[in-house]
Design an enzyme around this catalytic site. Structure first.
Site, PDB file in Angstrom:
ATOM      1  N   GLU A  82      -5.426  10.898   7.329  1.00 32.17           N
ATOM      2  CA  GLU A  82      -4.166  10.542   6.997  1.00 32.17           C
ATOM      3  C   GLU A  82      -3.047  10.833   6.288  1.00 32.17           C
ATOM      4  OE1 GLU A  82      -5.338   4.503   7.717  1.00 32.17           O
ATOM      5  OE2 GLU A  82      -5.638   6.224   5.669  1.00 32.17           O
TER       6      GLU A  82
ATOM      7  N   ASP B 203       1.535   8.718  10.120  1.00 39.40           N
ATOM      8  CA  ASP B 203       2.532   9.275   8.915  1.00 39.40           C
ATOM      9  C   ASP B 203       3.000  10.080   9.156  1.00 39.40           C
ATOM     10  OD1 ASP B 203       1.190   6.246   8.390  1.00 39.40           O
ATOM     11  OD2 ASP B 203      -0.890   8.075   7.999  1.00 39.40           O
TER      12      ASP B 203
ATOM     13  N   ASN C 257       0.541  -1.383   0.157  1.00 41.86           N
ATOM     14  CA  ASN C 257      -0.308   0.469  -0.033  1.00 41.86           C
ATOM     15  C   ASN C 257       1.034   1.132   0.194  1.00 41.86           C
ATOM     16  OD1 ASN C 257      -0.336  -1.412   2.507  1.00 41.86           O
ATOM     17  ND2 ASN C 257      -0.989   0.854   3.162  1.00 41.86           N
ATOM     18  N   ASP C 258       0.798   2.216   1.011  1.00 40.52           N
ATOM     19  CA  ASP C 258       1.744   3.473   0.912  1.00 40.52           C
ATOM     20  C   ASP C 258       2.562   3.607   1.083  1.00 40.52           C
ATOM     21  OD1 ASP C 258      -0.779   3.429   1.970  1.00 40.52           O
ATOM     22  OD2 ASP C 258       0.003   4.418   4.313  1.00 40.52           O
TER      23      ASP C 258
HETATM   24  C1  FRU Z   1      -3.307   4.656   4.536  1.00 40.46           C
HETATM   25  C2  FRU Z   1      -2.619   3.660   5.613  1.00 40.46           C
HETATM   26  C3  FRU Z   1      -1.191   4.852   6.894  1.00 40.46           C
HETATM   27  C4  FRU Z   1      -1.026   3.736   7.892  1.00 40.46           C
HETATM   28  C5  FRU Z   1      -0.733   2.755   6.659  1.00 40.46           C
HETATM   29  C6  FRU Z   1      -1.031   0.998   7.344  1.00 40.46           C
HETATM   30  O1  FRU Z   1      -3.494   4.113   4.220  1.00 40.46           O
HETATM   31  O2  FRU Z   1      -3.732   3.516   6.495  1.00 40.46           O
HETATM   32  O3  FRU Z   1      -2.168   5.621   7.146  1.00 40.46           O
HETATM   33  O4  FRU Z   1       0.736   4.724   8.192  1.00 40.46           O
HETATM   34  O5  FRU Z   1      -1.516   2.775   5.691  1.00 40.46           O
HETATM   35  O6  FRU Z   1      -0.323  -0.246   5.900  1.00 40.46           O
END
Ligand code: FRU
Length: 488
Positions: free
Chosen positions: A183, A132, A2-3
Site C-alpha cells: 500500500e 494510493d 488513518n493515512d
Molecule cells: C492504507 C489504506 C490504503 C487505502 C486507505 C483506505 O492504510 O488501506 O491502501 O487507500 O487505507 O482508507
C-alpha cells in the site's frame, strides 16, 4: 483517521495542507470515506477545516492519494485567473464496490474545496486492488510521475503523464519484505549528508507500506535507496529496510512542493488495533510529527557504514513555548542517585535530549528512563540493557484497552549502535524523545534510528521523566539530560 493524504505546501499562502482518511459518520474506519483537512503555518499547530473531498455515494470512498500544484497548467484545467501557486490538483483512488480507479479533482480556492474532473477516471485497469497514487513532478523528464500499488500482486507501478489526465505505465517494482499486500508507495529525493568520494549528494528513495505482515505485527513502512530515471527505479541493493522500528508508523507520505528539504509524516497507528484504541478524548489516531529526511552513512556495526534514511523533527523551536525546563550534566547514575523531574499541571507535551556513556563495569544491569503519568503511579519506560547493549521499550499501563488487546504488545527492543567512543574507551549513546499525551517518538543517534509508539495512560497525561537503575554501582554516566515541558 488513518493515512495522511495530499500533503503539500502552498507557497502563496505560506501554509501546509494535510488531508487524511476520514469517516465523518463513525469513529471506526468505513465508507463513506472522505479526505478530512487541516492546515498549519508552523507544522505544530493545526487548524481543522471541513472535509475536502467526498464520495458520490455512501458505499464508496475517496481513498488515499496526493496533491500536486500544476504551476504551468499542464492539465489545461485552470485559467489565468488562478495564480500558478494555487493550481491544486488532487489525485486519489475512487473506491467503489469491486473497483478501484484513479481519479482527479481540482481546487481553485487553494485546497479547501474540490471539483471532480468530469472525464474521471484518469486510470482504470479494472482491478479492485489498485490504489494510493502519489504523484510528483519529475524535473529531469518534465513529466508527472505516479507511484501506486497493485496491492495484491506486490507491484509498485510507476506511471508517467504530461498532463495528469493521460497515464502510461513506465515500470513495475517489487522489493523487500512482502507481507500480505503493498500500500501507499512514494518516491522522493533525499540529500546525502556525508557523500563518499565523488558520489552524488542526492539519491532517490522509494517508500512502501505493507499491511498486515510486519515482523512486529500488523503495519509497517519500508524504504529502498536507489536511482530513478523518470520511468524505472533501480535500488542500490537487495536489502529490506524499515523506516521506523516502532509499532505505530504507517502510510508515510512526503510533502509536495517544499523546496530545499524533504519532509513528511506518517499515521501513528497500526491496523491491528487502530479501530479499537481509546477515543475518550474525542479523537481516534494521531499523525507522527513532521520530520525531515536525509541520508547519512552511519556505522551499523564495527565493519560497515550503511547509508540510512535519517529523520529529525522538522519545526522551528521558536514556535514552541517552553513552560518549564530541567537539566543535569555529568552524573554517575546508581540506585541511590536517581534523576527525576516532575512538572506541576503538566501540559502532557514533553521532550528530552539524553546522552549517556557506559561505564564498562562488570555489573550486568539495566537502567530505565521512565515517562510517568501526572496522576497515579504508572509510567512507560525506555530501558537500556547493558549486557545486551540494547534498548527496550515497555509501554505497559493499566489502561483497559492496553491490557486486553491481543495485538497491542507492550514490550520489544530496538538495536542501536553506539554513537561514538570517548577517549577513555566508553561507548556513548544519544536519544531525543518527544512525548505528546498518547504518543512517544524516539530519535536515536541524531535520528539514525527511530521508534514511534502510541500508549494509553489509565489516568492523567505525561507529567515528568525519571532515570532509575537497580544497580548499586554506576553503570552509566549521564553526560546530559535535558527535559522540557512544552506548549504551543
Ligand atoms: C492504507 C489504506 C490504503 C487505502 C486507505 C483506505 O492504510 O488501506 O491502501 O487507500 O487505507 O482508507
Amino acid at each position: 483517521m488513518n493515512d495522511p493524504n495530499g500533503l503539500f505546501y502552498d507557497e502563496y499562502e505560506e501554509q501546509y495542507h494535510l488531508y487524511y482518511q476520514y469517516n465523518p459518520n463513525d469513529t471506526v474506519w468505513g465508507q463513506p470515506l472522505y479526505w478530512g483537512h487541516a492546515t498549519s503555518e508552523d507544522l505544530l499547530e493545526w487548524h481543522h477545516h471541513d472535509p475536502a473531498i467526498g464520495p458520490d455515494h455512501d458505499d464508496e470512498g475517496i481513498f488515499s492519494g496526493s496533491i500536486v500544484v500544476d504551476f504551468n497548467n499542464t492539465s489545461g484545467l485552470f485559467d489565468d485567473s488562478i495564480r500558478p501557486e494555487q493550481r491544486v490538483v488532487a489525485i486519489y483512488t475512487n473506491n467503489i464496490p469491486g473497483l478501484q480507479t484513479q481519479d482527479i479533482a481540482i481546487s481553485t480556492d487553494g485546497g479547501y474545496t474540490f471539483d471532480k474532473y468530469e472525464a474521471n477516471p484518469v486510470l482504470n485497469v479494472n482491478s479492485s486492488q489498485f490504489r494510493d497514487p502519489k504523484v510528483i513532478w519529475h524535473e529531469e523528464s518534465q513529466k508527472w510521475v505516479m507511484t501506486l500499488a497493485k496491492s495484491q500482486e506486490y507491484k509498485i507501478q510507476i506511471y508517467t503523464s504530461p498532463d495528469l489526465k493521460n497515464w502510461e505505465l513506465g515500470s513495475n517494482f517489487t522489493g523487500g519484505y512482502l507481507g500480505y499486500q503493498y500500500e501507499c508507495p512514494g518516491l522522493f529525493k533525499a540529500k546525502v549528508e556525508n557523500p563518499k568520494g565523488n558520489e552524488t549528494d542526492e539519491k532517490w528513495i522509494m517508500v512502501l507500506a505493507i499491511n498486515p505482515g510486519s515482523p512486529l505485527g500488523g503495519s509497517i513502512n519500508e524504504y529502498f535507496i536507489g536511482d530513478f530515471d523518470g520511468e524505472t527505479f533501480t535500488p542500490m541493493d537487495h536489502a529490506s529496510r524499515f523506516m521506523d522500528t516502532g509499532k505505530d508508523f504507517y502510510a508515510f507520505q512526503a510533502f509536495n512542493n517544499v523546496r530545499n528539504s524533504t519532509i513528511g509524516l506518517a499515521w501513528a497507528s497500526n491496523w491491528q488495533y487502530a479501530n479499537k484504541v481509546p477515543d475518550d478524548d474525542g479523537y481516534r489516531s494521531t499523525m507522527s510529527s513532521v520530520r525531515e529526511y536525509t541520508l547519512r552513512y552511519v556505522s551499523t556495526n564495527p565493519e560497515t557504514e550503511q547509508l540510512i534514511l535519517c529523520q529529525k523533527p522538522f519545526w522551528n523551536d521558536d514556535s514552541l513555548n517552553v513552560v518549564d525546563e530541567y537539566s543535569v550534566e555529568d552524573v554517575a547514575l546508581n540506585k541511590s542517585c536517581s534523576i527525576k523531574t516532575s512538572f506541576e499541571n503538566s501540559t502532557g507535551l514533553l521532550d528530552f535530549d539524553f546522552e549517556f556513556s557506559l561505564n564498562n563495569t562488570a555489573d550486568a544491569d539495566t537502567f530505565e528512563l521512565r515517562i510517568f503519568s501526572s496522576k497515579g503511579d504508572e509510567a512507560i519506560k525506555l530501558g537500556f540493557d547493558v549486557t545486551n547493549n540494547q534498548y527496550y521499550l515497555n509501554r505497559h499501563t493499566s489502561n483497559f484497552f492496553q491490557r486486553t488487546n491481543q495485538f497491542f504488545q507492550e514490550r520489544w527492543s530496538t538495536y542501536v549502535e553506539p554513537l561514538g567512543i570517548t577517549d577513555s574507551g566508553k561507548n556513548t549513546y544519544q536519544v531525543y524523545g518527544v512525548v505528546d499525551k498518547s504518543i512517544l517518538e524516539l530519535y536515536f543517534n541524531n535520528g539514525a534510528y527511530t521508534s514511534t509508539n502510541t500508549f494509553f495512560l489509565e489516568k492523567g497525561v505525561p507529567g515528568g521523566v525519571e532515570l532509575v537503575t537497580d544497580s548499586s554501582i554506576s553503570i552509566i554516566t549521564v553526560d546530559y539530560l535535558k527535559v522540557r515541558e512544552l506548549s504551543l
